[in-house]
Write an enzyme that holds these catalytic residues in place. Sequence first.
Site, PDB file in Angstrom:
ATOM      1  CG  HIS A 207      -0.354   0.155   2.425  1.00 28.23           C
ATOM      2  ND1 HIS A 207      -0.035  -0.915   3.372  1.00 28.23           N
ATOM      3  CD2 HIS A 207      -0.008   1.637   3.308  1.00 28.23           C
ATOM      4  CE1 HIS A 207       0.501  -0.394   4.423  1.00 28.23           C
ATOM      5  NE2 HIS A 207       0.588   0.816   4.418  1.00 28.23           N
TER       6      HIS A 207
ATOM      7  CG  ASP B 284       0.198  -4.419   2.840  1.00 30.30           C
ATOM      8  OD1 ASP B 284       0.704  -3.575   1.951  1.00 30.30           O
ATOM      9  OD2 ASP B 284      -0.253  -3.591   3.972  1.00 30.30           O
TER      10      ASP B 284
ATOM     11  CB  SER C 131       3.398   1.497   6.339  1.00 27.88           C
ATOM     12  OG  SER C 131       2.265   1.634   6.959  1.00 27.88           O
TER      13      SER C 131
END
Length: 594
Positions: free
Chosen positions: A175, A206, A284
């Site tokens: 993402h 992911d 992230s």
Amino acid sequence: MEETPRKRGRKSKKDKNGASSNSQIPGDSGASMDPVFSIMDVEVINQSAPTARKRGRPKKLPPVAVQSNGVGHLRDATKRDTPLEREHGALDLVLVSPQRRSLRIPENNARFSPPPTDIKKECLGKVLPSMDAVVKVFCVHTEPNFSLPWQRKRQYSSSSSGFIVSGRRVLTNAHSVEHYTQVKLKKRGSDTKYLATVLAIGTECDIAMLTVNDDEFWQGVSPVEFGSLPALQDAVTVVGYPIGGDTISVTSGVVSRMEILSYVHGSTELLGLQIDAAINSGNSGGPAFNDKGQCVGIAFQSLKHEDVENIGYVIPTPVIMHFIKDYEQSGDYTGFPVLGVEWQKMENPDLRKAMGMTSNQKGVRIRRVEPTAPAFKFLKQSDIILSFDDIDIANDGTVPFRHGERIGFSYLVSQKYTGETAKIKILRNAKILEYKVELATHKRLVPAHIKGKPPSYYIIAGFVFSAISVPYLRSEYGKDYDYDSPVKLLDKLLHSMSQTEDEQLVVVSQVLVADINIGYEDIVNTQVLAFNGQPIKNLKHLANLVENYEGEFLQFNLDYQQIVVLETKTARAATVDILTTHCIPAAMSDDLRT
């Protein structure tokens, strides 16, 4: 009463009240010491000029804890300080018996260096060499506009974290680079941003893999090494570039849970770690290190709720290594395979008895088998799956994982690769059967991603036809699309299965108002079932049927028993004017023309 002199050593000092006391470090109240040394007291002595005892054998000194550069270690107290220890003023901290409850200051006023205040400092010291491999990821995104599928939304920028691995590659979250236009990387302590190339994007797990063509980027940096799956309560350190600064950030915690988690970005369920270290926006893609400086996971999501605090989630090494090996084997990301069945627990004894199971048999009942899955040729409804690759499945669908732990048997399936086979033992009509079933990726009727491709559309007489996907629903109904979407679309999303590989859920997304479509303006996100009585397979099938139709009227059969009837000749003429009015370049997307 006259004071009685002590036999050896100095006399104890008395305060004004006549109570004796030993000299203590200023500010010390006699409370318990640091957790590292809480099992015994600590006394500071001077080892530079040891004094021999007057009689008997010399006192044997116990091991000594020395603090040097913030990391504690043990050595023999009879040895003299090393030059490094003398340079940093390290003192010998002698571990004495539990009966001694005070800290004495040595008579020569030697400098005192307090013991470590937290065991995490030791872990952090071991992580430091690996921090140089952590990079900051800058990405410019240009997302599709599902409401106006012939154009894209305004571009925006984001920053996240990543880390260098072997093979001149960088790992980050999928993402973080979704719908990317440009990706750049910056190393720690550098002022240069390097253009990156995206090699693979794993939507389900992911994870994304990047590389940099500039040789300068790889100079002076060692790749991160991967460690094994951590255990509960193991210390972890999350490193990254969260919002709030340009320098690297470190948060520490422990592994608090390990189970099959819901991956929000991929709409899948894979193995995940729950930790209590803070994970914020920008973390992230950053690595999670163990106390040996090895990477044990990738930070990717956190739980935001008013009733919880510091709950973050990490992609563990088995999922990461699956992604890397999948890329190395096929040159691209093929995904995590599934068995292709929906199952029911068999915990009820009456249900097990009715299905013909004996007292020593355990397993789960198959509710449905996906028609597009290879298992559809072998498995049937109401079959009992007893084992997967000779690993017995319990009545609640779990299998042994590690000591004292169990995990859903879907974990065994996710460890396989697309195209591999698995041995499935089932119970059917009180008979045990074995099959070798090929595993394939999940074919959803409503896909979770469009994998970077622009959305498809087809326009006729102002009717905009689109294919439903999760990004489409999120664009139309917001982040709570699973509550706010129409009930029939949600039913298709949650429960419907594809009957063929190319099946799509086609809807009238909107009607561009014109004279020809008067009375149809309120049709929004309604499924198209058939065209002139012929069922619709997908959007391309619908476009071909309409474009090749030579009859007088175009009739579309919609859900809720609605029909749309347009005169063929008038509809095609009006389409040209509508495209010009709304600045639409073509009546259909490029993928429908081929």
